[in-house]
Enzyme design. Structure first.
Site, PDB file in Angstrom:
ATOM      1  N   GLU A   1       0.824  -1.207   0.000  1.00  0.00           N
ATOM      2  CA  GLU A   1       0.000   0.000   0.000  1.00  0.00           C
ATOM      3  C   GLU A   1       0.859   1.257   0.000  1.00  0.00           C
ATOM      4  O   GLU A   1       0.505   2.259  -0.634  1.00  0.00           O
ATOM      5  CB  GLU A   1      -0.955  -0.008   1.199  1.00  0.00           C
ATOM      6  CG  GLU A   1      -1.826  -1.252   1.317  1.00  0.00           C
ATOM      7  CD  GLU A   1      -2.572  -1.614   0.039  1.00  0.00           C
ATOM      8  OE1 GLU A   1      -2.835  -0.723  -0.789  1.00  0.00           O
ATOM      9  OE2 GLU A   1      -2.881  -2.805  -0.138  1.00  0.00           O
TER      10      GLU A   1
ATOM     11  N   TYR B   1      -1.460  -8.385 -10.873  1.00  0.00           N
ATOM     12  CA  TYR B   1      -0.462  -8.149  -9.831  1.00  0.00           C
ATOM     13  C   TYR B   1       0.838  -8.911 -10.108  1.00  0.00           C
ATOM     14  O   TYR B   1       1.912  -8.325 -10.186  1.00  0.00           O
ATOM     15  CB  TYR B   1      -0.997  -8.604  -8.475  1.00  0.00           C
ATOM     16  CG  TYR B   1      -2.095  -7.765  -7.882  1.00  0.00           C
ATOM     17  CD1 TYR B   1      -1.864  -6.925  -6.796  1.00  0.00           C
ATOM     18  CD2 TYR B   1      -3.399  -7.824  -8.373  1.00  0.00           C
ATOM     19  CE1 TYR B   1      -2.875  -6.180  -6.229  1.00  0.00           C
ATOM     20  CE2 TYR B   1      -4.420  -7.076  -7.818  1.00  0.00           C
ATOM     21  CZ  TYR B   1      -4.152  -6.255  -6.744  1.00  0.00           C
ATOM     22  OH  TYR B   1      -5.152  -5.508  -6.180  1.00  0.00           O
TER      23      TYR B   1
END
Length: 655
Positions: free
Chosen positions: A349, A433
């Site tokens: 993040e 991803y």
């Protein structure tokens, strides 16, 4: 963010054709100091002179167009949103005003906004005069367009209430929180849910600055993904007003709020954590490395540009692992293991502060530009903080997921390309991803780390606060990384990586020694079915997950019981390990795992865990389906709308 991309969303995004051009009629709107690219509209250009707010470009090339929005930003686009909203916890309602600054051509007399169920009571100009507007037909995926006849107005105020049961908002009763005394609210905007509570142009390619004034009843505290305006101000009716500012243009899905009984703990000069008071000690201990992570990220790819990096650990119904909202990352409590073994989530993040927040995919067909680049960056932060071994092991786990998907759908499945044409359904988040990260690791290995890092840093610098496309990053790599070296260009196979399915021949495979000891232990177990408790105790989280992934597909109840007893799997405090164990146990119809799974599904709302476990149960036919339906009947009200949707699909698919 670990986002499971759904077919309906992905099927709404434009097909790539070629690079776009400027809109000549709007040239008069270009501001001083602009450096608009060939594919950027002068409706907004960047960077700007410091005396003006930063306004990001709108990309007009066909491959940049976003079909997940009703907006027509080339004609009129939102540049700033000012919210003045009240939170009503009894009615579960958000209401107030949104004042929008519009940039448009002189001849433009309408602006189109996104809505999904918003209840509009008035739209006015700066003088308070009513502006005519129409609400278009509702689309199940896109919501409905709001077309405002703004005439000469370039600032409009929308008075409204959020959609009933707004999908972006989850209201929690006190008993659904850790403290158990006060209600709670949090939002989740990605990918296109913020249109259920904010009337704006809801597209990642239409970046906007914003500010907000939010009132909430005492003693609740409000936080948002912007810098705080200071201490709250007392208002009428035993309420307090909280103010926030985001002076850098962001995609609107990154506007986020949370409100509840929350407290703050400082972690470093610019880092801290918010969460419920009863969770604060555990959360702060788990996040103790955050300041070092920020420093490591800056060392790699330049200054952190958002001021503070705070986090909020939400109640367990939060549907994702984390959400990279600027200034205030939202985190699931399921990452708290007590030993910082799952803090790769925090590194991920944080990395979004560069890849995703600073440079953002123009539409969701290019979401690998956010998530694949971030997953690579996450590995580099992990290496800096926790060492090369842990980074290589997590790389190997990541790469294995790509191989699993390719084995399932086929290496020639068009959904395994990084860039997804409009008519193609993605093969899943493992491509977005993990294949994305594998691509950049391959480029790094071939070009050399020093050369690669210089290229990636300039990519962030030169496209800061702007949207981007796959075509743009390919062109940038060819110009600034390959830089005329034809041999290097041939070896990198850039176009094949981005636009073709499968894994190119030059792929960098993980170190085969990363899990050598664990793989040997797994092979011994497969042959003997005798668990080695001593080995398990000496393994880290990645090694334990690797071992569990290598278990035989079919196991007897006695073998599962011995494994559980030796390793303490059902009582694991590591939610990733517990989830992996439950998948194996339930797929073998192991009855003692059912109450453990039921308790896990009742306390956790993270989609990554919840949907697959219901899927496993549903796949077990007459044994598992009644269990799944019974548990879901109890847990359904506690799940976020995103998680419920994923579970509904899993239940329907199995049927």
């Amino acid at each position: 963010m670990r986002l499971a991309l759904t077919a309906p969303l992905l099927n709404r995004v434009s097909n790539p054709v070629s690079r776009g051009v400027l809109v000549p009629a709007l040239a008069s709107l270009a501001l001083t100091g602009c450096a608009a690219s060939q594919s950027a509209s002068p409706l907004a250009s960047s960077p700007l002179a410091s005396s003006r707010p930063l306004v990001s470009p709108i990309l007009t090339s066909p491959e940049a167009r976003d079909t997940s929005t009703n907006a027509r930003p080339e004609e009129a686009r939102v540049t700033h949103v000012a919210l003045d909203l009240a939170l009503d916890f009894e009615a579960k309602d958000v209401f107030g005003t949104a004042t929008l600054d519009i940039m448009a051509d002189d001849d433009a007399d309408t602006v189109v906004l996104d809505s999904d169920g918003l209840r509009i009571s008035a739209i006015t100009d700066p003088q308070g005069n009513a502006l005519p507007y129409t609400v278009g037909p509702h689309d199940e995926e896109l919501g409905e367009p709001i077309t405002v006849e703004m005439a000469d107005a370039r600032r409009i105020t929308v008075t409204y209430r959020a959609a009933p049961d707004a999908a972006a908002l989850q209201w929690l009763a006190p008993e659904q929180t850790a403290g158990g005394e006060h209600p709670y609210l949090f939002s989740q905007g990605q990918a296109i849910l913020n249109r259920t509570w904010i009337p704006t142009q809801d597209s990642p390619g239409i970046r906007q600055t914003w500010e907000a004034r939010i009132t909430a009843p005492r003693p609740l505290t409000v936080v948002m993904s912007g810098l705080s305006g200071g201490e709250p101000v007392e208002v009428d009716d035993d309420r307090r007003a909280f103010t926030f500012t985001m002076d850098k243009p962001v995609p609107p899905y990154l506007i986020a709020l949370a409100a509840g009984d929350i407290a703050f703990r400082e972690l470093g000069p610019r880092t801290g954590v918010w969460t419920e008071p009863v969770m604060l000690d555990r959360a702060a201990a788990e996040l103790a490395d955050t300041e070092a992570m920020v420093a490591a990220a800056e060392k790699l790819y330049g200054d952190y540009r958002w001021g503070r990096y705070d986090m909020i650990v939400l109640p367990p119904s939060f549907p994702y692992g984390g959400m990279e909202n600027p200034v205030m990352t939202f985190l699931t409590p399921t990452f708290i293991a007590g030993d910082r073994s799952l803090t790769g989530l925090v590194a991920h993040e944080l990395a979004h502060s560069w890849s995703g927040n600073l440079v953002t995919n123009s539409n969701w067909r290019d979401s690998w530009l956010n998530e694949g680049v971030t997953s690579y960056f996450e590995g580099r932060i992990t290496e800096e903080i926790y060492g090369e071994q842990r980074a290589r092991q997590e790389e190997a786990l990541s790469f294995a997921t790509v191989e699993d998907v390719l084995a399932e759908v086929g290496a020639d499945d068009p959904g395994t390309a990084l860039h997804q044409p409009d008519e193609v359904e993605s093969a899943g988040s493992e491509i977005v991803y993990d294949k994305g990260a594998a691509f950049l690791r391959t480029v790094e290995q071939i070009a050399g780390r020093e050369r690669f890092d210089a290229w990636l840093r300039q990519w962030f610098d030169n496209h800061a606060f702007q949207p981007a496309t796959s075509q743009m990053i390919l062109a940038d790599m060819q110009e600034n990384l390959v830089a005329g070296d034809e041999e290097l260009g041939r070896r990198l196979m850039l176009r094949e990586w981005i636009f073709e399915p499968g894994l190119p021949a030059n792929v960098k495979r993980p170190d085969p020694q990363a899990f050598a000891g664990v793989d040997s232990a797994a092979a011994r177990y497969a042959a003997t079915r005798q668990p080695d408790a001593a080995a398990w105790q000496g393994w880290n989280s990645a090694e334990r997950l690797r071992f569990l992934s290598k278990l035989p597909e079919e196991m007897s109840a006695a073998q599962l019981a011995a494994l559980d007893s030796a390793f303490g799997l059902s009582g694991s405090g590591n939610n990733e390990v517990l989830f992996a164990w439950l998948r194996t146990a339930l797929s073998n119809r192991y009855e003692p795992a059912v109450p453990v799974a039921e308790a896990f599904l009742a306390r956790v709302g993270r989609m990554k865990f919840v949907a697959p476990l219901f899927g496993v149960l549903m796949e077990e036919g007459e044994w598992g389906q009644p269990i799944a339906r019974r548990i879901y009947g109890k847990t359904y009200p506690s799940y976020h709308a995103v998680t419920r949707g994923a579970v509904d699909r899993a239940m329907k698919t199995a049927d």
